[in-house]
Design an enzyme around this catalytic site. Structure first.
Site, PDB file in Angstrom:
ATOM      1  N   ARG A 195       0.816  -1.215   0.000  1.00 27.92           N
ATOM      2  CA  ARG A 195       0.000   0.000   0.000  1.00 27.92           C
ATOM      3  C   ARG A 195       0.851   1.267   0.000  1.00 27.92           C
ATOM      4  O   ARG A 195       0.332   2.365  -0.170  1.00 27.92           O
ATOM      5  CB  ARG A 195      -0.925  -0.002   1.219  1.00 27.92           C
ATOM      6  N   CYS A 196       2.153   1.127   0.187  1.00 28.65           N
ATOM      7  CA  CYS A 196       3.063   2.274   0.283  1.00 28.65           C
ATOM      8  C   CYS A 196       3.740   2.516  -1.063  1.00 28.65           C
ATOM      9  O   CYS A 196       4.387   1.624  -1.618  1.00 28.65           O
ATOM     10  CB  CYS A 196       4.110   1.988   1.362  1.00 28.65           C
ATOM     11  N   SER A 197       3.627   3.725  -1.578  1.00 25.26           N
ATOM     12  CA  SER A 197       4.212   4.030  -2.894  1.00 25.26           C
ATOM     13  C   SER A 197       5.736   3.929  -2.866  1.00 25.26           C
ATOM     14  O   SER A 197       6.338   3.438  -3.828  1.00 25.26           O
ATOM     15  CB  SER A 197       3.777   5.416  -3.367  1.00 25.26           C
TER      16      SER A 197
END
Length: 114
Positions: free
Chosen positions: A9-11
């Site tokens: 979920r973390c870019s």
């Protein structure tokens, strides 16, 4: 072999994973929120990072950090245990290769282990 503690979920984490993939490096993805590292593994990562202040490998801006009453100046053992109990507090992405590790902020830092 590089192990990357990854949160999809973390870019920044996705970017680091893509950089490792594009580089052709051998790596293993660990979704650390689903497969939480043990306290011993977190201590190994801390040592591999060069033993910076423990708070530097934590997401101190995370709501849970405040809710738990944690402080950047807390004893290392308290902060390490907090990460073991609540892996969301571990800064990401974290890449480890043997006795070396980097936090992928910016994501290009993971290439230091290639």
């Amino acid at each position: 072999m590089i192990e990357i503690w990854h949160n999809p979920r973390c870019s920044k984490s996705r970017q680091a994973l893509a950089l490792l993939s594009d580089s052709g490096a051998a790596f293993q993805e660990r979704r650390y929120l689903d497969d939480a590292p043990t306290l011993q593994q977190i201590k190994h990562a801390h040592a591999a990072l060069g033993r910076p202040p423990v708070a530097e490998m934590m997401r101190t801006g995370e709501k849970l950090f405040r809710e738990l009453g944690l402080s950047k100046t807390d004893d290392d053992d308290i902060l390490l245990q907090a990460m073991a109990d609540h892996p969301i507090l571990i800064e990401r992405p974290l890449a480890i290769s043997g006795r070396r590790a980097v936090i992928g902020r910016p994501p290009e830092r993971v290439l230091e282990l290639v």
